[in-house]
Motif scaffolding. Sequence first.
Motif, PDB file in Angstrom:
ATOM      1  N   MET A  83      42.016  30.683  30.865  1.00  0.00           N
ATOM      2  CA  MET A  83      41.866  32.124  30.630  1.00  0.00           C
ATOM      3  C   MET A  83      43.140  32.875  30.998  1.00  0.00           C
ATOM      4  O   MET A  83      43.545  33.803  30.302  1.00  0.00           O
ATOM      5  CB  MET A  83      40.673  32.685  31.413  1.00  0.00           C
ATOM      6  CG  MET A  83      39.315  32.205  30.925  1.00  0.00           C
ATOM      7  SD  MET A  83      38.937  32.693  29.221  1.00  0.00           S
ATOM      8  CE  MET A  83      39.142  31.125  28.367  1.00  0.00           C
ATOM      9  N   GLU A  84      43.784  32.481  32.088  1.00  0.00           N
ATOM     10  CA  GLU A  84      45.038  33.134  32.468  1.00  0.00           C
ATOM     11  C   GLU A  84      46.119  32.878  31.424  1.00  0.00           C
ATOM     12  O   GLU A  84      46.903  33.776  31.106  1.00  0.00           O
ATOM     13  CB  GLU A  84      45.485  32.651  33.849  1.00  0.00           C
ATOM     14  CG  GLU A  84      44.625  33.212  34.968  1.00  0.00           C
ATOM     15  CD  GLU A  84      44.913  32.613  36.329  1.00  0.00           C
ATOM     16  OE1 GLU A  84      45.523  31.514  36.416  1.00  0.00           O
ATOM     17  OE2 GLU A  84      44.500  33.227  37.339  1.00  0.00           O
TER      18      GLU A  84
ATOM     19  N   ALA B  66      41.828  38.461  30.651  1.00  0.00           N
ATOM     20  CA  ALA B  66      41.393  39.710  31.282  1.00  0.00           C
ATOM     21  C   ALA B  66      41.870  40.915  30.470  1.00  0.00           C
ATOM     22  O   ALA B  66      41.092  41.849  30.206  1.00  0.00           O
ATOM     23  CB  ALA B  66      41.905  39.795  32.720  1.00  0.00           C
ATOM     24  N   LYS B  67      43.113  40.883  30.059  1.00  0.00           N
ATOM     25  CA  LYS B  67      43.656  41.970  29.243  1.00  0.00           C
ATOM     26  C   LYS B  67      42.917  42.058  27.911  1.00  0.00           C
ATOM     27  O   LYS B  67      42.550  43.148  27.463  1.00  0.00           O
ATOM     28  CB  LYS B  67      45.150  41.743  29.005  1.00  0.00           C
ATOM     29  CG  LYS B  67      45.802  42.818  28.177  1.00  0.00           C
ATOM     30  CD  LYS B  67      47.276  42.543  27.957  1.00  0.00           C
ATOM     31  CE  LYS B  67      47.859  43.658  27.104  1.00  0.00           C
ATOM     32  NZ  LYS B  67      49.049  43.238  26.393  1.00  0.00           N
TER      33      LYS B  67
ATOM     34  N   ARG C 283      23.502  25.127  38.713  1.00  0.00           N
ATOM     35  CA  ARG C 283      24.935  25.207  38.420  1.00  0.00           C
ATOM     36  C   ARG C 283      25.396  26.653  38.237  1.00  0.00           C
ATOM     37  O   ARG C 283      24.631  27.514  37.835  1.00  0.00           O
ATOM     38  CB  ARG C 283      25.294  24.374  37.192  1.00  0.00           C
ATOM     39  CG  ARG C 283      24.799  24.938  35.903  1.00  0.00           C
ATOM     40  CD  ARG C 283      25.359  24.168  34.702  1.00  0.00           C
ATOM     41  NE  ARG C 283      24.925  24.813  33.497  1.00  0.00           N
ATOM     42  CZ  ARG C 283      23.964  24.372  32.700  1.00  0.00           C
ATOM     43  NH1 ARG C 283      23.348  23.257  32.984  1.00  0.00           N
ATOM     44  NH2 ARG C 283      23.624  25.035  31.620  1.00  0.00           N
ATOM     45  N   ARG C 284      26.662  26.838  38.530  1.00  0.00           N
ATOM     46  CA  ARG C 284      27.287  28.148  38.371  1.00  0.00           C
ATOM     47  C   ARG C 284      27.842  28.276  36.967  1.00  0.00           C
ATOM     48  O   ARG C 284      27.824  27.332  36.191  1.00  0.00           O
ATOM     49  CB  ARG C 284      28.379  28.312  39.427  1.00  0.00           C
ATOM     50  CG  ARG C 284      27.769  28.291  40.836  1.00  0.00           C
ATOM     51  CD  ARG C 284      28.803  28.255  41.907  1.00  0.00           C
ATOM     52  NE  ARG C 284      29.536  29.517  41.947  1.00  0.00           N
ATOM     53  CZ  ARG C 284      30.523  29.751  42.801  1.00  0.00           C
ATOM     54  NH1 ARG C 284      30.912  28.821  43.659  1.00  0.00           N
ATOM     55  NH2 ARG C 284      31.148  30.918  42.786  1.00  0.00           N
ATOM     56  N   SER C 285      28.369  29.465  36.643  1.00  0.00           N
ATOM     57  CA  SER C 285      28.829  29.721  35.283  1.00  0.00           C
ATOM     58  C   SER C 285      30.265  30.216  35.243  1.00  0.00           C
ATOM     59  O   SER C 285      30.726  30.937  36.138  1.00  0.00           O
ATOM     60  CB  SER C 285      27.928  30.770  34.623  1.00  0.00           C
ATOM     61  OG  SER C 285      28.420  31.121  33.359  1.00  0.00           O
ATOM     62  N   HIS C 286      30.921  29.872  34.150  1.00  0.00           N
ATOM     63  CA  HIS C 286      32.278  30.350  33.887  1.00  0.00           C
ATOM     64  C   HIS C 286      32.332  31.872  33.818  1.00  0.00           C
ATOM     65  O   HIS C 286      33.381  32.466  34.036  1.00  0.00           O
ATOM     66  CB  HIS C 286      32.806  29.734  32.587  1.00  0.00           C
ATOM     67  CG  HIS C 286      31.980  30.038  31.382  1.00  0.00           C
ATOM     68  ND1 HIS C 286      30.742  29.455  31.153  1.00  0.00           N
ATOM     69  CD2 HIS C 286      32.194  30.869  30.351  1.00  0.00           C
ATOM     70  CE1 HIS C 286      30.251  29.920  30.020  1.00  0.00           C
ATOM     71  NE2 HIS C 286      31.113  30.782  29.513  1.00  0.00           N
ATOM     72  N   SER C 287      31.205  32.514  33.553  1.00  0.00           N
ATOM     73  CA  SER C 287      31.182  33.978  33.492  1.00  0.00           C
ATOM     74  C   SER C 287      31.591  34.603  34.825  1.00  0.00           C
ATOM     75  O   SER C 287      32.178  35.684  34.846  1.00  0.00           O
ATOM     76  CB  SER C 287      29.799  34.476  33.061  1.00  0.00           C
ATOM     77  OG  SER C 287      28.806  34.018  33.954  1.00  0.00           O
ATOM     78  N   GLU C 288      31.312  33.913  35.930  1.00  0.00           N
ATOM     79  CA  GLU C 288      31.731  34.402  37.250  1.00  0.00           C
ATOM     80  C   GLU C 288      33.253  34.483  37.337  1.00  0.00           C
ATOM     81  O   GLU C 288      33.801  35.449  37.866  1.00  0.00           O
ATOM     82  CB  GLU C 288      31.237  33.465  38.352  1.00  0.00           C
ATOM     83  CG  GLU C 288      29.752  33.333  38.486  1.00  0.00           C
ATOM     84  CD  GLU C 288      29.386  32.265  39.500  1.00  0.00           C
ATOM     85  OE1 GLU C 288      30.027  32.203  40.582  1.00  0.00           O
ATOM     86  OE2 GLU C 288      28.477  31.475  39.211  1.00  0.00           O
TER      87      GLU C 288
ATOM     88  N   LEU D  68      38.477  37.682  37.085  1.00  0.00           N
ATOM     89  CA  LEU D  68      39.756  37.981  36.429  1.00  0.00           C
ATOM     90  C   LEU D  68      39.788  39.407  35.892  1.00  0.00           C
ATOM     91  O   LEU D  68      40.787  40.122  36.056  1.00  0.00           O
ATOM     92  CB  LEU D  68      40.014  36.981  35.305  1.00  0.00           C
ATOM     93  CG  LEU D  68      40.265  35.534  35.718  1.00  0.00           C
ATOM     94  CD1 LEU D  68      40.260  34.615  34.496  1.00  0.00           C
ATOM     95  CD2 LEU D  68      41.583  35.410  36.480  1.00  0.00           C
ATOM     96  N   VAL D  69      38.713  39.829  35.255  1.00  0.00           N
ATOM     97  CA  VAL D  69      38.644  41.167  34.679  1.00  0.00           C
ATOM     98  C   VAL D  69      38.639  42.227  35.776  1.00  0.00           C
ATOM     99  O   VAL D  69      39.352  43.232  35.686  1.00  0.00           O
ATOM    100  CB  VAL D  69      37.420  41.318  33.747  1.00  0.00           C
ATOM    101  CG1 VAL D  69      37.240  42.761  33.307  1.00  0.00           C
ATOM    102  CG2 VAL D  69      37.553  40.398  32.543  1.00  0.00           C
TER     103      VAL D  69
END
Length: 139
Positions: free
Chosen positions: A94-95, A100-101, A123-128, A133-134
């Motif tokens: 993502m970076e 984020a931009k 399980r956790r999520s990539h949305s976190e 980042l945002v």
Amino acid sequence: MQLRVTSPYQTTAEKFFGQLKAWQVDEVVDIRLHNTTQLDGFSKYPDIAYFCETICHAGYAHDTDFSPAPEPMKEYVHGEISWEEFSSDYRRAMEAKHAAKLFLERYGRFASVAVIGAATKQRRSHSEVLAELVEAAQQ
């Protein structure tokens, strides 16, 4: 913009959409890689878009620009890699594409946005990670 993270898995439609209403969401951004299987239940497309509009009076977007790559996601879901490995890989990806931009350009005009990921009780999520980042980019 107020950014919230949620998941439709292992919950009821009543709780899921009730939460979106309580947050006064005006846009729902679904960053799940796949959103059309019967396993998605009430959250499969196109049903979820209809429910967001009808129940929450919110827009809906399925935006795979923020989805994880299929292979790392599969490895994480099947327990082949840890959350730490998966989230680090996703964060780097993502970076690298300035996610984020890009997210703020697309959705920053909304007052309240909910990001849908694939979290479960196990399980956790990539949305976190995307939300982190945002939020950092907004400061």
